[in-house]
Design a protein around this motif. Structure first.
Motif, PDB file in Angstrom:
ATOM      1  N   VAL A 193     -11.310   0.279 -34.354  1.00  0.00           N
ATOM      2  CA  VAL A 193     -11.343   1.106 -33.149  1.00  0.00           C
ATOM      3  C   VAL A 193     -12.296   0.506 -32.120  1.00  0.00           C
ATOM      4  CG1 VAL A 193     -12.042   3.337 -32.214  1.00  0.00           C
ATOM      5  CG2 VAL A 193     -10.652   3.238 -34.297  1.00  0.00           C
ATOM      6  N   GLN A 194     -13.467   0.067 -32.601  1.00  0.00           N
ATOM      7  CA  GLN A 194     -14.438  -0.554 -31.690  1.00  0.00           C
ATOM      8  C   GLN A 194     -13.869  -1.818 -31.056  1.00  0.00           C
ATOM      9  OE1 GLN A 194     -17.456   0.439 -30.601  1.00  0.00           O
ATOM     10  NE2 GLN A 194     -17.010   2.382 -31.635  1.00  0.00           N
ATOM     11  N   SER A 195     -13.151  -2.592 -31.866  1.00  0.00           N
ATOM     12  CA  SER A 195     -12.535  -3.814 -31.354  1.00  0.00           C
ATOM     13  C   SER A 195     -11.500  -3.497 -30.275  1.00  0.00           C
ATOM     14  CB  SER A 195     -11.880  -4.574 -32.511  1.00  0.00           C
ATOM     15  OG  SER A 195     -11.205  -5.719 -32.038  1.00  0.00           O
ATOM     16  N   LYS A 196     -10.701  -2.440 -30.509  1.00  0.00           N
ATOM     17  CA  LYS A 196      -9.687  -2.033 -29.535  1.00  0.00           C
ATOM     18  C   LYS A 196     -10.329  -1.525 -28.246  1.00  0.00           C
ATOM     19  CE  LYS A 196      -5.891  -2.657 -32.050  1.00  0.00           C
ATOM     20  NZ  LYS A 196      -4.826  -3.607 -31.665  1.00  0.00           N
ATOM     21  N   LEU A 197     -11.440  -0.797 -28.377  1.00  0.00           N
ATOM     22  CA  LEU A 197     -12.141  -0.302 -27.194  1.00  0.00           C
ATOM     23  C   LEU A 197     -12.660  -1.446 -26.333  1.00  0.00           C
ATOM     24  CD1 LEU A 197     -14.116   2.726 -28.711  1.00  0.00           C
ATOM     25  CD2 LEU A 197     -12.383   2.837 -26.898  1.00  0.00           C
ATOM     26  N   LYS A 198     -13.226  -2.470 -26.997  1.00  0.00           N
ATOM     27  CA  LYS A 198     -13.723  -3.634 -26.263  1.00  0.00           C
ATOM     28  C   LYS A 198     -12.574  -4.381 -25.579  1.00  0.00           C
ATOM     29  CE  LYS A 198     -17.817  -4.397 -29.146  1.00  0.00           C
ATOM     30  NZ  LYS A 198     -18.486  -5.295 -30.122  1.00  0.00           N
ATOM     31  N   LEU A 199     -11.439  -4.468 -26.309  1.00  0.00           N
ATOM     32  CA  LEU A 199     -10.271  -5.129 -25.740  1.00  0.00           C
ATOM     33  C   LEU A 199      -9.789  -4.394 -24.490  1.00  0.00           C
ATOM     34  CD1 LEU A 199      -7.981  -7.213 -25.859  1.00  0.00           C
ATOM     35  CD2 LEU A 199      -6.778  -5.687 -27.447  1.00  0.00           C
ATOM     36  N   LEU A 200      -9.791  -3.051 -24.576  1.00  0.00           N
ATOM     37  CA  LEU A 200      -9.351  -2.232 -23.451  1.00  0.00           C
ATOM     38  C   LEU A 200     -10.250  -2.425 -22.234  1.00  0.00           C
ATOM     39  CD1 LEU A 200      -6.971  -0.268 -23.191  1.00  0.00           C
ATOM     40  CD2 LEU A 200      -8.566   1.606 -23.618  1.00  0.00           C
ATOM     41  N   GLU A 201     -11.556  -2.560 -22.493  1.00  0.00           N
ATOM     42  CA  GLU A 201     -12.512  -2.758 -21.397  1.00  0.00           C
ATOM     43  C   GLU A 201     -12.333  -4.121 -20.727  1.00  0.00           C
ATOM     44  OE1 GLU A 201     -16.341  -2.206 -23.086  1.00  0.00           O
ATOM     45  OE2 GLU A 201     -16.107  -0.047 -23.356  1.00  0.00           O
ATOM     46  N   LYS A 202     -11.928  -5.130 -21.512  1.00  0.00           N
ATOM     47  CA  LYS A 202     -11.793  -6.488 -20.980  1.00  0.00           C
ATOM     48  C   LYS A 202     -10.491  -6.709 -20.210  1.00  0.00           C
ATOM     49  CE  LYS A 202     -14.664  -8.742 -24.507  1.00  0.00           C
ATOM     50  NZ  LYS A 202     -14.666  -9.713 -25.634  1.00  0.00           N
ATOM     51  N   LEU A 203      -9.518  -5.820 -20.411  1.00  0.00           N
ATOM     52  CA  LEU A 203      -8.251  -5.979 -19.714  1.00  0.00           C
ATOM     53  C   LEU A 203      -8.457  -5.856 -18.199  1.00  0.00           C
ATOM     54  CD1 LEU A 203      -5.784  -3.889 -21.916  1.00  0.00           C
ATOM     55  CD2 LEU A 203      -5.841  -6.379 -21.653  1.00  0.00           C
ATOM     56  N   PRO A 204      -7.724  -6.623 -17.408  1.00  0.00           N
ATOM     57  CA  PRO A 204      -7.872  -6.517 -15.944  1.00  0.00           C
ATOM     58  C   PRO A 204      -7.522  -5.121 -15.460  1.00  0.00           C
ATOM     59  CG  PRO A 204      -5.909  -7.779 -16.516  1.00  0.00           C
ATOM     60  CD  PRO A 204      -6.683  -7.584 -17.798  1.00  0.00           C
ATOM     61  N   LYS A 205      -8.163  -4.740 -14.372  1.00  0.00           N
ATOM     62  CA  LYS A 205      -7.946  -3.410 -13.819  1.00  0.00           C
ATOM     63  C   LYS A 205      -6.485  -3.234 -13.437  1.00  0.00           C
ATOM     64  CE  LYS A 205      -9.750  -0.153 -10.409  1.00  0.00           C
ATOM     65  NZ  LYS A 205     -10.679   0.032  -9.265  1.00  0.00           N
ATOM     66  N   LEU A 206      -5.924  -2.133 -13.863  1.00  0.00           N
ATOM     67  CA  LEU A 206      -4.502  -1.875 -13.634  1.00  0.00           C
ATOM     68  C   LEU A 206      -4.296  -1.361 -12.209  1.00  0.00           C
ATOM     69  CD1 LEU A 206      -1.857  -1.982 -15.260  1.00  0.00           C
ATOM     70  CD2 LEU A 206      -2.171   0.431 -15.781  1.00  0.00           C
ATOM     71  N   LYS A 207      -3.517  -2.114 -11.424  1.00  0.00           N
ATOM     72  CA  LYS A 207      -3.250  -1.727 -10.045  1.00  0.00           C
ATOM     73  C   LYS A 207      -1.759  -1.508  -9.853  1.00  0.00           C
ATOM     74  CE  LYS A 207      -7.114  -4.174  -7.892  1.00  0.00           C
ATOM     75  NZ  LYS A 207      -7.493  -5.195  -6.876  1.00  0.00           N
ATOM     76  N   PRO A 208      -1.377  -0.346  -9.309  1.00  0.00           N
ATOM     77  CA  PRO A 208       0.051  -0.128  -9.047  1.00  0.00           C
ATOM     78  C   PRO A 208       0.540  -1.054  -7.940  1.00  0.00           C
ATOM     79  CG  PRO A 208      -1.264   1.637  -8.093  1.00  0.00           C
ATOM     80  CD  PRO A 208      -2.201   0.788  -8.891  1.00  0.00           C
ATOM     81  N   VAL A 209       1.832  -1.268  -7.878  1.00  0.00           N
ATOM     82  CA  VAL A 209       2.418  -2.143  -6.867  1.00  0.00           C
ATOM     83  C   VAL A 209       2.189  -1.532  -5.489  1.00  0.00           C
ATOM     84  CG1 VAL A 209       4.553  -3.172  -6.017  1.00  0.00           C
ATOM     85  CG2 VAL A 209       4.139  -3.001  -8.470  1.00  0.00           C
ATOM     86  N   ASP A 210       1.708  -2.362  -4.581  1.00  0.00           N
ATOM     87  CA  ASP A 210       1.392  -1.918  -3.229  1.00  0.00           C
ATOM     88  C   ASP A 210       2.664  -1.898  -2.390  1.00  0.00           C
ATOM     89  OD1 ASP A 210       0.123  -1.180  -0.958  1.00  0.00           O
ATOM     90  OD2 ASP A 210      -0.755  -3.144  -0.523  1.00  0.00           O
ATOM     91  N   LYS A 211       3.317  -0.747  -2.358  1.00  0.00           N
ATOM     92  CA  LYS A 211       4.555  -0.610  -1.593  1.00  0.00           C
ATOM     93  C   LYS A 211       4.272   0.059  -0.257  1.00  0.00           C
ATOM     94  CE  LYS A 211       7.709  -0.281  -5.552  1.00  0.00           C
ATOM     95  NZ  LYS A 211       8.731   0.558  -6.234  1.00  0.00           N
ATOM     96  N   GLU A 212       4.893  -0.479   0.794  1.00  0.00           N
ATOM     97  CA  GLU A 212       4.721   0.112   2.116  1.00  0.00           C
ATOM     98  C   GLU A 212       5.517   1.412   2.202  1.00  0.00           C
ATOM     99  OE1 GLU A 212       4.029  -3.698   5.000  1.00  0.00           O
ATOM    100  OE2 GLU A 212       6.074  -3.273   4.374  1.00  0.00           O
ATOM    101  N   SER A 213       4.915   2.395   2.846  1.00  0.00           N
ATOM    102  CA  SER A 213       5.577   3.692   2.970  1.00  0.00           C
ATOM    103  C   SER A 213       6.846   3.555   3.811  1.00  0.00           C
ATOM    104  CB  SER A 213       4.641   4.711   3.627  1.00  0.00           C
ATOM    105  OG  SER A 213       4.232   4.252   4.899  1.00  0.00           O
ATOM    106  N   GLU A 214       7.837   4.336   3.455  1.00  0.00           N
ATOM    107  CA  GLU A 214       9.105   4.286   4.179  1.00  0.00           C
ATOM    108  C   GLU A 214       8.993   5.027   5.511  1.00  0.00           C
ATOM    109  OE1 GLU A 214      12.498   5.512   2.026  1.00  0.00           O
ATOM    110  OE2 GLU A 214      12.106   4.224   0.300  1.00  0.00           O
ATOM    111  N   VAL A 215       9.660   4.496   6.516  1.00  0.00           N
ATOM    112  CA  VAL A 215       9.700   5.131   7.830  1.00  0.00           C
ATOM    113  C   VAL A 215      10.986   5.938   7.927  1.00  0.00           C
ATOM    114  CG1 VAL A 215       9.664   4.751  10.316  1.00  0.00           C
ATOM    115  CG2 VAL A 215       8.444   3.193   8.809  1.00  0.00           C
ATOM    116  N   THR A 216      10.861   7.186   8.349  1.00  0.00           N
ATOM    117  CA  THR A 216      12.062   8.011   8.512  1.00  0.00           C
ATOM    118  C   THR A 216      12.071   8.621   9.908  1.00  0.00           C
ATOM    119  OG1 THR A 216      10.904   9.918   7.538  1.00  0.00           O
ATOM    120  CG2 THR A 216      12.259   8.574   6.069  1.00  0.00           C
ATOM    121  N   PHE A 217      13.206   8.525  10.558  1.00  0.00           N
ATOM    122  CA  PHE A 217      13.444   9.179  11.846  1.00  0.00           C
ATOM    123  C   PHE A 217      14.510  10.242  11.615  1.00  0.00           C
ATOM    124  CE2 PHE A 217      12.231   6.155  15.553  1.00  0.00           C
ATOM    125  CZ  PHE A 217      10.975   5.999  15.018  1.00  0.00           C
TER     126      PHE A 217
END
Length: 670
Positions: free
Chosen positions: A415-439
């Motif tokens: 469990v300790q090993s998994k916790l350390k692994l989780l901490e070392k993983l790169p920060k999870l960033k969602p895909v930067d999508k541009e907001s849709e324009v609606t008229f």
């Protein structure tokens, strides 16, 4: 319990300000409750009566009255200092806003935010620049920031422009494309001093200089050589020479021959003709031209000067379809570097060798034309989304193991090993999508019996000896989707004004259905907006009687939401001002739209949304546009304006483009 304060109330119109201060004193802690002895009432005795009418006077005049009302803070004060500071800040902001409004009403110009740029210094580039050894014409601007007031537009950005390539700069409205061009043109960002830059931004000043000569004067080297040659020749002919003039004249003639000075007038004339200037117009003085033609003249001067770095900001906005096609062909043979901001997809496909995408405060570069950029960008987004989902699934898998064996002593090390692994993983960033324009254009649809809008045998002129139209007959109904094209000055905008009833025919008849309600979008829509007030105030002034929420909702339908709706219109980008104009135009729910160059300044996503909204609108439409893609998306009929009449082209835009290409071949432009 509250202390009883002797109060002297002033005039009735000061009551509101007095109660604001009373409300503040109550909410900020002077409620008679001791913070240290909760539940025990404490009375506060003031040294003197408080005159609320005088406080209201001070409040309105911007004088800071609150600190003087409060007890010394080293005593058992009832005031929460943090709340007090926040309230003081709010009051100060209100006072500043009031002062801004007062100054604008009194005729003083509104002070807008200014753009600024900063860049990390490179010792290597500094040494090269200082030593004069940097002979490259490539532009490399690394690790720079650009801000507009408090808004950060770019941070840690890099811009690399290889000499001889043509770059299209694209991105949403208001993100800073125009500001970036201005920072480059003003050299606020470091660019080697030997690289010449020309930014086509302002129209040519009107004076007595002929248009052709105005273009020729851009070549300062040629002009200075010709001036010196004239002076030396005059000196020799008058007998005032010193004997050295002959040698210098030989040098000047050699220099003029090297730069092909004799071919310059012909080259300038070709550029002007391609941009729509007839032979007669080329001899007219610059003060005789309107603002749009002077902008064309500024573009002609830049093309003639041939700078090392040419900066163009929406060059197609000032051009008709014929001039755009000519410019596309001309720029394809351009030898130096171009950076162009444009939202015309067809223009970018014809001109750009690379695309630079401004988004999320950074710049991303793509090789190829605009269609290739769209394809690669979509593929990148798909890959980023797949990577994001895979990372998320992997994290969830690890977290399930941790949650399952968190309290299992035998698995503690795992469990300790998994916790350390989780901490070392790169920060999870969602895909930067541009907001849709609606008229959305509200429907004002009800069935009318045709004809809905019609001109029958109309003659029109501004001057009796110069007819704009003779025998003009056109008609439209609630199913019409008509685009009007033609060269600048052919009468497109004049015809629209006759159709709307703003101009009366000299001869002939204009017929409009009694229930027809026309919404008009002007080519110069910004001139119709009050730039010193916010968009919500603009709608409230134009259409009084509604709530602020209704005005905000109307603006939100066109992408003007949040703080954009309450900022002065003058501080908005060109595309954002266009959206405000759309919100204003559609407020009365017209059933027929007449739009004059509606895509100017709009970004590509907004143009696509505008096309969808017009296709969904249940009503009639006549528009003037030079945007080929937009015309193909929206229009079913094509009217060509010229030679005093309007002709319908059955083959649509394809046939019209073929006609223009054939004209260019006959005139020797292709």
């Amino acid at each position: 319990m509250f202390p009883l304060w002797p109060v002297s109330f002033g005039e009735q119109d000061r009551m509101t300000s007095g109660w604001k201060i009373w409300d503040f004193l109550i909410n900020s802690g002077m409620s008679g409750r001791d913070s240290e002895n909760s539940g025990r009432d404490t009375q506060v005795l003031l040294d003197a009566p408080i005159q609320i009418s005088k406080m209201a006077d001070n409040y309105d005049s911007g004088v800071d009255v609150l600190p003087g009302l409060l007890l010394k803070r080293n005593q058992n004060s009832m005031v929460n200092s943090k709340k007090l500071e926040k309230a003081e800040a709010r009051l100060k902001a209100k006072q500043n806003k009031k002062q801004e409004r007062d100054s604008s009403k009194s005729g003083n110009p509104l002070v807008l935010e200014e753009a600024s740029a900063s860049q990390a210094a490179s010792k290597k580039e500094t040494r090269l620049e200082t030593s004069g050894k940097n002979k490259s014409y490539d532009v490399r601007i690394e690790n720079f920031d650009v801000s507009f007031g408090e808004r950060v537009l770019l941070t840690g950005a890099d811009l690399n422009l290889a000499y001889g390539r043509r770059y299209g700069l694209v991105g949403r409205n208001g993100l800073g494309k125009t500001t970036l061009l201005k920072m480059i043109a003003s050299r606020s960002l470091r660019i080697p001093s030997h690289i010449s830059i020309l930014h086509v931004e302002q129209e040519v000043a009107g004076d007595d200089t002929p248009a052709l000569q105005s273009v020729l004067e851009c070549d300062t080297t040629r002009e200075s050589l010709l001036k010196e040659e004239k002076e030396l020749t005059t000196r020799v002919n008058s007998g005032r020479g010193e004997g050295t003039e002959g040698t210098r004249l030989s040098e000047i003639y050699a220099a003029l021959e090297e730069i092909e000075a004799d071919k310059a007038p012909a080259r300038a004339s070709v550029i002007l003709a391609g941009l729509g200037f007839s032979a007669k117009m080329q001899q007219q003085t610059t003060k005789e031209f309107s603002g749009g033609w002077r902008m064309r003249l500024a573009l002609a001067r830049a093309l003639f000067a041939r700078p090392d770095l040419l900066l163009l900001d929406e060059p197609t906005n000032m051009l008709d379809v014929k001039a755009i096609i000519w410019l596309e062909n001309y720029l394809q043979t351009w030898q130096s570097t171009i950076l162009v901001v444009s939202h015309d997809r067809n223009f970018l496909n014809a001109v750009a060798t690379d695309v630079i995408h401004l988004h999320s405060q950074r710049l991303d570069s793509y090789r190829g034309d605009f269609e290739n950029f769209v394809k690669i960008k979509e593929e990148r987004l798909k890959n980023q989304q797949r990577e994001y989902e895979a990372q998320k699934q992997y994290r969830e898998h690890i977290q399930v193991f941790i949650d399952r064996f968190r309290y299992n002593a035998n698995r503690a090390s795992q469990v300790q090993s998994k916790l350390k692994l989780l901490e070392k993983l790169p920060k999870l960033k969602p895909v930067d999508k541009e907001s849709e324009v609606t008229f959305k254009f509200p429907d004002g649809f009800e069935k009318f019996s045709p004809p809905i809008l019609q001109l029958d045998e109309v003659d029109f002129y501004y001057e009796p000896d110069h007819f704009i139209f003779r025998g003009l007959s056109v008609s439209a109904d609630l199913d019409s989707r008509i685009c009007v094209v033609g060269e600048n000055g052919a009468g497109k905008s004049t015809m629209l004004k006759i159709l709307m009833g703003e101009l009366a025919p000299v001869h002939g008849i204009r017929h409009a259905h009694r229930n027809l309600k026309i919404g008009y979008f002007s080519q110069h829509h910004v001139d119709q907006l009050d730039l010193d007030i916010s968009a919500t105030e603009l709608l409230a002034k134009k259409f009084p009687g509604k709530t602020e929420e209704e005005y905000r909702h109307q603006l939100g339908c066109y992408g003007v939401s949040g703080e954009l709706a309450v900022r002065p219109v003058a501080s908005l980008s060109g595309g954002q001002k266009s959206r405000v104009a759309f919100a204003q135009m559609t407020m009365p729910c017209p059933n027929f739209y007449i739009l004059d160059e509606p895509t100017n300044h709009l970004d590509m996503e907004t143009i696509e949304s505008l096309a969808k909204a017009l296709n969904a609108f249940r009503g009639g439409l006549i528009l003037v546009s030079h945007d080929e893609r937009f015309i193909r998306l929206v229009c079913q009929g094509l009217w060509v304006c010229g030679e005093g009449t309007v002709k319908r082209i059955e083959g649509g835009f394809d046939e019209y483009r073929d006609i223009l290409q054939e004209q260019f071949r006959k005139e020797g432009f292709l």
